[in-house]
Enzyme design. Structure first.
Site, mmCIF file in Angstrom:
data_model
loop_
_atom_site.group_PDB
_atom_site.id
_atom_site.type_symbol
_atom_site.label_atom_id
_atom_site.label_comp_id
_atom_site.label_asym_id
_atom_site.label_seq_id
_atom_site.Cartn_x
_atom_site.Cartn_y
_atom_site.Cartn_z
ATOM 1 N N LEU A 74 0.856 -1.177 0.000
ATOM 2 C CA LEU A 74 0.000 0.000 0.000
ATOM 3 C C LEU A 74 0.895 1.231 0.000
ATOM 4 C CD1 LEU A 74 -2.678 -0.863 2.757
ATOM 5 C CD2 LEU A 74 -2.882 -1.157 0.282
ATOM 6 N N ASP A 75 0.419 2.316 -0.603
ATOM 7 C CA ASP A 75 1.152 3.578 -0.549
ATOM 8 C C ASP A 75 1.286 4.037 0.904
ATOM 9 O OD1 ASP A 75 1.158 3.543 -3.306
ATOM 10 O OD2 ASP A 75 -0.473 5.002 -3.514
ATOM 11 N N ARG A 76 2.337 4.768 1.187
ATOM 12 C CA ARG A 76 2.612 5.194 2.556
ATOM 13 C C ARG A 76 1.448 5.947 3.216
ATOM 14 N NH1 ARG A 76 8.469 7.383 4.624
ATOM 15 N NH2 ARG A 76 7.983 7.360 6.852
#
Length: 257
Positions: A74-76
């Site tokens: 997942l993106d940060r």
């Protein structure tokens, strides 16, 4: 089967507010708060993968290195469920499911503007250096990106969407929703404003559905909706919801290296 059987219900990941969503001999699914990396990068910041290895080492008093494999990310700034493989067999079988797109990935997003009904989005996303954008037609540098969305609610100039991701391109949901004129709340990179309190974006990886790598059952791993999520949630359950921002957990892990 739904993740969260009796043996993992209430099991904390380092902190009593941080839920383990599913755990057995082959899998570990945990909640990822916004702001925490899934995998380490050049910043050297703490990442969920390393935390997972340390948690398993402590929980089972394992000597030496602990095996834990990342099969998706997942993106940060995105919160939600992340699934890891605890064995090489599980890693290989899960990775094949992701490649063959038999995994179901469902997200919740709060976006700006009033969105109506439900629809499918099919775009071509082209990446140049660190920037990605939708291009009018397919090019030799672009990838097709597909998702479906349904509107769950509208209120005060924003909409709550359920998104089913059909392809897994970098920043795909963020790019496609921004391109249709409805950027995700807090996503300054793709045209939203103003920022949310802790620089989160209002995108939650809510459900991940896979075939269990050894049992064959369909496994549903569901993330709780975090506190401060910018859409009304039953207040009676607020104390049971995890913090949205990673920094709420950092004091628990101050000695982690």
């Amino acid at each position: 089967m739904l993740a969260n059987p009796a043996e993992t219900e209430g099991l904390p990941f380092f902190d009593s507010r941080w839920p383990v969503i599913y755990e057995d001999n082959h899998l570990l699914a945990v909640y990822k708060p916004s702001g925490l990396l899934v995998q380490g990068d050049r910043t050297g910041d703490v990442c969920l993968l390393d935390l997972g290895k340390q948690w398993l080492k402590d929980r089972y008093h394992k000597p030496g290195k602990v095996f834990l494999a990342m099969v998706h990310r997942l993106d940060r700034p995105v919160a939600g469920v992340v699934l890891f493989a605890r064995t090489s067999k599980a890693a290989a079988r899960l990775s094949r499911q992701f490649r063959e797109r038999s995994v179901e990935k469902h997200y919740l997003a709060v976006v700006s503007g009033a969105v109506s009904g439900e629809a499918s989005l099919i775009d071509h996303i082209e990446r140049r250096d660190c920037l990605s954008r939708v291009v009018p037609t397919s090019t030799d540098r672009s990838q097709e990106a597909r998702l479906r969305y349904a509107v769950l609610g509208r209120d005060s100039g924003k909409s709550l969407l359920k998104i089913s991701l059909e392809t897994g391109r970098r920043h795909q949901i963020r790019i496609q929703l921004a391109h249709m004129g409805h950027p995700i709340l807090g996503d300054l990179r793709y045209g939203a404003g103003p920022p949310l309190p802790d620089r989160q974006i209002a995108l939650l990886a809510h459900e991940l559905v896979v075939d269990h790598p050894t049992q064959g059952d369909r496994l549903v791993c569901r993330s709780p909706i975090p506190q401060q999520w910018p859409w009304p949630v039953d207040d009676s359950a607020d104390s049971l919801r995890p913090p949205w921002d990673w920094r709420a957990f950092e004091s628990t892990l101050i000695d982690f290296k």
